[in-house]
Design an enzyme around this catalytic site. Structure first.
Site, PDB file in Angstrom:
ATOM      1  N   ASP A  15       0.820  -1.220   0.000  1.00  0.00           N
ATOM      2  CA  ASP A  15       0.000   0.000   0.000  1.00  0.00           C
ATOM      3  C   ASP A  15       0.848   1.262   0.000  1.00  0.00           C
ATOM      4  O   ASP A  15       0.676   2.142  -0.834  1.00  0.00           O
ATOM      5  CB  ASP A  15      -0.884   0.084   1.264  1.00  0.00           C
ATOM      6  CG  ASP A  15      -1.942  -0.995   1.302  1.00  0.00           C
ATOM      7  OD1 ASP A  15      -2.218  -1.593   0.245  1.00  0.00           O
ATOM      8  OD2 ASP A  15      -2.482  -1.237   2.392  1.00  0.00           O
ATOM      9  N   ARG A  96      -0.860   5.196  16.412  1.00  0.00           N
ATOM     10  CA  ARG A  96      -1.080   6.230  15.391  1.00  0.00           C
ATOM     11  C   ARG A  96      -0.695   7.641  15.847  1.00  0.00           C
ATOM     12  O   ARG A  96      -0.040   8.365  15.107  1.00  0.00           O
ATOM     13  CB  ARG A  96      -2.531   6.208  14.871  1.00  0.00           C
ATOM     14  CG  ARG A  96      -2.916   4.906  14.149  1.00  0.00           C
ATOM     15  CD  ARG A  96      -1.917   4.519  13.077  1.00  0.00           C
ATOM     16  NE  ARG A  96      -2.333   3.369  12.300  1.00  0.00           N
ATOM     17  CZ  ARG A  96      -1.967   2.095  12.525  1.00  0.00           C
ATOM     18  NH1 ARG A  96      -1.178   1.799  13.541  1.00  0.00           N
ATOM     19  NH2 ARG A  96      -2.376   1.116  11.741  1.00  0.00           N
ATOM     20  N   ASP A 125      -8.126   4.425  11.584  1.00  0.00           N
ATOM     21  CA  ASP A 125      -6.754   4.936  11.608  1.00  0.00           C
ATOM     22  C   ASP A 125      -6.589   6.254  10.860  1.00  0.00           C
ATOM     23  O   ASP A 125      -5.799   7.103  11.260  1.00  0.00           O
ATOM     24  CB  ASP A 125      -5.788   3.868  11.076  1.00  0.00           C
ATOM     25  CG  ASP A 125      -5.613   2.734  12.069  1.00  0.00           C
ATOM     26  OD1 ASP A 125      -5.753   2.989  13.283  1.00  0.00           O
ATOM     27  OD2 ASP A 125      -5.356   1.594  11.644  1.00  0.00           O
ATOM     28  N   SER A 178      -5.626  -8.574   6.889  1.00  0.00           N
ATOM     29  CA  SER A 178      -4.999  -7.274   7.049  1.00  0.00           C
ATOM     30  C   SER A 178      -4.471  -7.229   8.485  1.00  0.00           C
ATOM     31  O   SER A 178      -5.221  -7.454   9.438  1.00  0.00           O
ATOM     32  CB  SER A 178      -6.036  -6.174   6.823  1.00  0.00           C
ATOM     33  OG  SER A 178      -5.534  -4.965   7.339  1.00  0.00           O
TER      34      SER A 178
HETATM   35  N1  ARG Z   1      -9.995  -2.103  14.663  1.00  0.00           N
HETATM   36  C1  ARG Z   1      -8.752  -1.755  15.269  1.00  0.00           C
HETATM   37  C2  ARG Z   1      -8.671  -0.294  15.521  1.00  0.00           C
HETATM   38  O1  ARG Z   1      -9.374   0.445  14.902  1.00  0.00           O
HETATM   39  C3  ARG Z   1      -7.561  -2.295  14.513  1.00  0.00           C
HETATM   40  C4  ARG Z   1      -7.297  -1.735  13.178  1.00  0.00           C
HETATM   41  C5  ARG Z   1      -6.027  -2.312  12.672  1.00  0.00           C
HETATM   42  N2  ARG Z   1      -5.815  -2.305  11.282  1.00  0.00           N
HETATM   43  C6  ARG Z   1      -5.580  -3.407  10.530  1.00  0.00           C
HETATM   44  N3  ARG Z   1      -5.118  -3.220   9.349  1.00  0.00           N
HETATM   45  N4  ARG Z   1      -5.799  -4.622  10.941  1.00  0.00           N
HETATM   46  O2  ARG Z   1      -7.915   0.151  16.348  1.00  0.00           O
END
Ligand code: ARG
Length: 408
Positions: A15, A96, A125, A178
């Site tokens: 990505d 993040r 995110d 993912s």
């Molecule tokens: N749902 C979780 C959050 O919003 C994890 C997101 C993680 N991203 C991923 N690509 N698995 O904090």
């Protein structure tokens, strides 16, 4: 005239590699990559840096953020027993804001106009990155290529990469999930997991053993805290990042720390997520047990309520916000006497607290014991109940189930 610059949060995966090319070609920008090491499993950061430089970026900064992540972010998460909707320990939400802080710092260093990230338009995110950037420098502009481009799925991205000479990582189409991971754990979504009725397959898990394959004898571990911060495991003083790594191993080997849940994203949809959080869950379990003896009862009840507010604020991208700052100040105040040791027993996917002690323990044996020599004055309880139930008795007489009003 030199081009405008953009600082990109770069992981080295497909990505963000495609993002580099897209920002160069479609937006005519000079790209600076920032690759943060927050303790993810993924190695080969140097190779990823070379790959970025080969794509013609101005610079690619690989930053070891593990201690800053532990000391500035995870310490606060532990103090707040961070658990969004009472179930998700916030691992992605915690990394993040730190990555965003680095993007802003590097943007200032290079005089960049933009920062960019590779998040999709339906996740949390993107909000976390952008809210943090706005809080730290409201003048910086954000570009989110994945939200803008027309590459709908992974094969589209692979095709774009081939057409634009972006190297495609080996097996880029193989991983059915993912993944996002760091010291605090690993998030697994997509593929087979998108149907919430499907049981996770074995290949989803890498940090934790299947509880069926774990040792047949229990493992005992002691964790020491000072003012709410973990400082030692089994008598060995370590820095927090090392403690987390050690506990990820001990708990993971015992099959503890797997979560399979549905959570409410900020953008309004429910999503099925699996997490491996062996060290995080262990530390939160131990920390809560120590708070049980060190934090006064009324304060503890107030704290438990505010923990949910803290977790929601952090989940929603409010790391740098007045609300979160004030909640942190509250949490920090509650931690002054959270010093002591917790003993844990791991066995077949479980982790139980089996002992706790503290020099500041409010557990008073003399008051609690049912022995004859207890210091608790049981006779005084009659008067206490008399006064405590006064309001209830008044209600019972006038409006309660046996009152004339209720009979009428
Ligand atoms: N749902 C979780 C959050 O919003 C994890 C997101 C993680 N991203 C991923 N690509 N698995 O904090």
């Amino acid at each position: 005239m030199s081009k405008e610059k953009v600082v990109l949060a770069y992981s080295g995966g497909l990505d963000t590699s495609v993002c580099v090319k897209w920002l160069q070609d479609e937006k005519n920008l000079d790209v600076v990559c920032v690759c943060g090491n927050v303790g993810q499993e993924e190695t080969g950061l140097d190779a990823k840096k070379r790959k970025a430089l080969d794509l013609g970026v101005l610079d690619c900064q690989v930053l070891d953020l593990r201690d800053e992540f532990s000391d500035e972010f995870l310490t606060k998460a532990i103090a707040a027993n961070s658990m969004y909707e009472n179930k998700y320990p916030l691992l992605s939400a915690l990394s993040r804001p730190l990555l965003a802080k680095k993007l802003v710092e590097v943007a200032h260093e290079f005089g960049a106009t933009y920062v960019a990230h590779g998040c999709t338009g339906k996740g949390n995110d993107q909000v976390r990155f952008e809210a943090a950037v706005k809080a730290l420098d409201p003048e910086l502009k954000v570009i989110a290529p994945v939200r803008e481009w027309d590459l709908k799925c992974r094969p589209d991205e692979v095709a774009y990469a081939h057409a634009h000479n972006v190297p495609v990582p080996e097996g880029a189409n193989d991983n059915p999930y993912s993944i996002d991971d760091n010291l605090w754990g690993r998030a697994i979504e997509c593929g087979h997991l998108e149907d919430p009725w499907n049981e996770p397959l074995d290949d989803a898990w890498v940090m934790t053993k299947n509880p069926e394959d774990t040792p047949d004898t229990p493992t005992y571990t002691e964790i020491e805290f000072e003012a709410g911060k973990p400082v030692a495991v089994d008598g060995k003083k370590m820095k927090l990042s090392e403690i987390i790594i050690a506990l990820n191993k001990i708990s993971g080997d015992n099959g503890f720390g797997r979560l399979d849940l549905v959570e409410d994203r900020l953008v309004g949809l429910k999503s099925r997520e699996c997490y491996e959080v062996p060290g995080a869950l262990t530390l939160i379990t131990a920390h809560k047990a120590l708070e049980d003896i060190c934090v006064e009862g009324d304060l503890l009840k107030a704290k438990i309520k505010l923990e949910q507010d803290w977790a929601t604020a952090v989940y929603n991208g409010q790391w740098y916000s007045p609300l979160k700052n004030a909640l942190d100040a509250f949490m920090a105040d509650t931690q002054k006497f959270v010093t002591g040791t917790v003993r844990l027993k791991f066995f077949k996917g479980n982790c139980h607290v089996v002992g706790r002690k503290s020099p500041f323990s409010l557990y008073d044996y003399g008051l609690a014991t049912y022995d004859r020599d207890t210091t608790f004055d049981e006779k005084a309880s009659a008067g206490f109940i008399e006064i405590d139930t006064l309001s209830l008795k008044t209600w019972a007489k006038v409006q309660g189930p046996s009152s004339a009003a209720a009979q009428a």
